[in-house]
Design a protein around this motif. Structure first.
Motif, short mmCIF file in Angstrom:
data_model
loop_
_atom_site.label_atom_id
_atom_site.label_comp_id
_atom_site.label_asym_id
_atom_site.label_seq_id
_atom_site.Cartn_x
_atom_site.Cartn_y
_atom_site.Cartn_z
N UNK A 1 40.43 -7.86 53.95
CA UNK A 1 39.51 -6.75 53.64
C UNK A 1 38.56 -6.53 54.82
N UNK A 2 38.00 -7.60 55.33
CA UNK A 2 37.04 -7.46 56.43
C UNK A 2 37.73 -7.00 57.72
N UNK A 3 38.96 -7.45 57.90
CA UNK A 3 39.69 -7.00 59.09
C UNK A 3 39.94 -5.49 59.00
N UNK A 4 40.34 -5.04 57.82
CA UNK A 4 40.53 -3.60 57.60
C UNK A 4 39.22 -2.85 57.86
N UNK A 5 38.12 -3.37 57.35
CA UNK A 5 36.84 -2.68 57.54
C UNK A 5 36.49 -2.56 59.02
N UNK A 6 36.67 -3.64 59.76
CA UNK A 6 36.30 -3.59 61.18
C UNK A 6 37.13 -2.57 61.94
N UNK A 7 38.39 -2.43 61.51
CA UNK A 7 39.27 -1.51 62.23
C UNK A 7 39.18 -0.08 61.73
N UNK A 8 39.10 0.11 60.42
CA UNK A 8 39.25 1.46 59.88
C UNK A 8 38.12 1.92 58.96
N UNK A 9 37.21 1.06 58.62
CA UNK A 9 36.07 1.47 57.79
C UNK A 9 34.83 0.70 58.28
N UNK A 10 34.48 0.88 59.55
CA UNK A 10 33.47 0.01 60.15
C UNK A 10 32.09 0.10 59.50
N UNK A 11 31.78 1.24 58.88
CA UNK A 11 30.46 1.34 58.22
C UNK A 11 30.35 0.38 57.06
N UNK A 12 31.49 -0.09 56.55
CA UNK A 12 31.47 -0.98 55.39
C UNK A 12 31.40 -2.45 55.77
N UNK A 13 31.64 -2.77 57.03
CA UNK A 13 31.71 -4.19 57.42
C UNK A 13 30.33 -4.84 57.29
N UNK A 14 30.28 -5.96 56.56
CA UNK A 14 28.98 -6.45 56.11
C UNK A 14 28.00 -6.82 57.22
#
Ligand SMILES: [Zn+2]
Length: 518
Positions: free
Chosen positions: A431-444
């Protein structure tokens, strides 16, 4: 207006630490199941973890690459990335925010950024200084809601960025689409509020929270009664809850108020009741006080009193699985870098440790010890814990850990539990890898979490309603949702296959980013 979380912000939460730096307002939160978000308020830094958090890897500007239709172009020179908000295409009427993010280890503390759009509303716009942002302390200049586009015409705008005194200037092209193209439910979406005994629940109309309002309110009331009973103290006054209709971090944050992600197809897999209870414990815990409440024990207490992290779970047995897997993290190392250590391992170990201590010493003695921890000259939270342990129980942290691990080794472990712990950790890493790549605003570590109260005052909903929605985003999010369902249903083989499939796609994406960068 922007929010940023900081790790121990949780702790510090003296909430509403709004920092006005010219146009920038940053709020820090508690992060919970959480992650804390945000930025660099000096007050917050004072309570942040002793060890500086690791700087997150900044990948090539995914925002630019993932939104081909409306987007900003011409990224900054190599040293900087510009991230715009709301996420996705921009429309006339948006109040646009900018993050000017440094990608290199360069001294910027004395530097500032000016932004302007010549001949338009952003002429002589504003300046902001660089500072650490988020739990991750990412170096950036943040401009919250500075560009009001409501009086403009759709089209292309040249936005000029100037970093001084370094004398670096560049221009980015921003495309504004016609207001009538704003996607549903946003055109009719408004903030609304429901008051119940425990809480003031703020939500956006047209979202799942509005549709499920009665259920959400019943859950909030029920979880609050349980949290109050377990902590032996009430909230004093109704706590504000902001329901966020997109994934941010792992879905929950607490400061003086609570932020909870609640949406259909939540790819971070949150259980609303579980996260609400966790965040409520944080708020009550903060009310009970303590000069230094170490992150390991803050999060451990919230997970322990919620009987689990993302779901109900036998904490000691699952922590014992970490030993079997070779994934157990030494307590001193974990205490000194809690929020930048592997997230699920840290929370599980913290919770199991609290449970172990409560069972060994009793709640009252544990609580006295926990409220009597003070900053250590070394600034290490592990040392602060060690001192209080010696005072209260005549034990060092090292000895406590020996005893704790001995208790874990006596736990009964079943094979399914090993699969569940292993795959839960792998799932959230994905989940965090996805966030960093494609949904960076969500990465904690660097999440974009605007302050709810200010959003309501300004009648802004776009920052919470929009998110990257390319086909690739939706495909991968659907797969993540499927993994969460499979793991909760005990379908570990299928869950593992899907996790592998997602990571293969993310591998390919990273390769493409590297190629583009070359
Ligand atoms: Zn928490």
């Amino acid at each position: 207006m922007l929010i940023n979380f900081t790790s121990d912000v949780y702790i510090a939460f003296d909430c509403y630490n709004y920092i006005m730096r010219r146009l920038l307002v940053v709020v820090s939160f508690f992060l919970i199941a959480c992650q804390a978000v945000s930025s660099a308020a000096p007050v917050l830094l004072a309570t942040s973890p002793a060890s500086p958090p690791a700087t997150p890897t900044i990948t090539a500007e995914p925002t630019f690459t993932s939104q081909p239709t409306a987007v900003r172009a011409a990224p900054a020179p190599g040293e900087f990335i510009v991230q715009l908000h709301p996420d996705g295409p921009l429309f006339i009427g948006d109040r646009v925010s900018f993050e000017v993010i440094s990608t290199e280890e360069i001294e910027l503390e004395e530097s500032n950024v000016a932004i302007r759009v010549e001949g338009h509303a952003l002429d002589e716009l504003s300046t902001a200084e660089f500072g650490g942002f988020g739990i991750g302390g990412r170096m950036q200049a943040t401009f919250s809601w500075v560009w009001d586009t409501s009086e403009l015409q759709a089209g292309e705008y040249q936005v000029e960025f100037s970093v001084q005194p370094d004398d670096l200037t560049w221009t980015e092209t921003v495309h504004l689409l016609p207001a009538e193209h704003v996607p549903d439910p946003e055109p009719h979406a408004r903030w609304s509020m429901a008051n119940i005994e425990c809480c003031t629940v703020n939500y956006i109309t047209g979202t799942r929270a509005a549709r499920d309002l009665e259920v959400v309110l019943d859950l909030a009331e029920m979880q609050s009664e349980n949290a109050i009973r377990r902590m032996g103290i009430d909230f004093g006054e109704p706590i504000p809850i902001t329901i966020v209709p997109r994934v941010v971090g792992h879905g929950g944050f607490a400061s003086n108020e609570i932020y909870i992600s609640y949406l259909d197809e939540n790819y971070a897999g949150n259980d609303l009741a579980q996260v609400l209870h966790h965040e409520m414990i944080h708020i009550l815990d903060r009310r009970l006080g303590g000069e230094l409440r170490p992150s390991l024990l803050v999060e451990g207490l919230a997970v322990y009193l919620s009987n689990g992290h993302f779901k109900k779970e036998p904490l000691l047995s699952r922590a014992a699985v970490l030993l079997d897997l070779g994934w157990y993290l030494p307590l001193n190392q974990l205490a000194d870098a809690f929020y930048t250590s592997q997230h699920e391992i840290g929370y599980l170990e913290g919770a199991a440790l609290v449970q172990y201590m409560v069972e060994r010493f009793g709640w009252e003695a544990f609580n006295d010890f926990y409220r009597d921890i003070h900053p250590h000259p070394s600034e290490k939270q592990s040392s602060a814990i060690d001192v209080s342990l010696r005072d209260h129980f005549g034990l060092s942290l090292e000895q406590l850990e020996v005893d704790f691990k001995g208790r874990l080794r006596r736990q009964h472990i079943i094979p399914d539990m090993v699969d569940d712990v292993r795959l839960t950790i792998t799932y959230y890493d994905t989940v965090r890898r996805y966030q960093q790549l494609l949904d960076p605003s969500a990465f904690f570590l660097t999440a974009w979490l605007p302050d709810g109260e200010q959003m309501r005052e300004r009648e802004i909903v776009a920052d919470f309603l929009r998110r990257p929605s390319t086909e690739e985003n939706l495909d991968i999010e659907n797969l993540l949702v499927k993994v969460d369902r499979d793991l909760r249903a005990g379908n570990y083989t299928q869950g593992q296959k899907t996790i592998h499939q997602i990571n293969r796609r993310l591998d390919l994406l990273e390769e493409q980013i590297v190629l583009r960068a070359d």
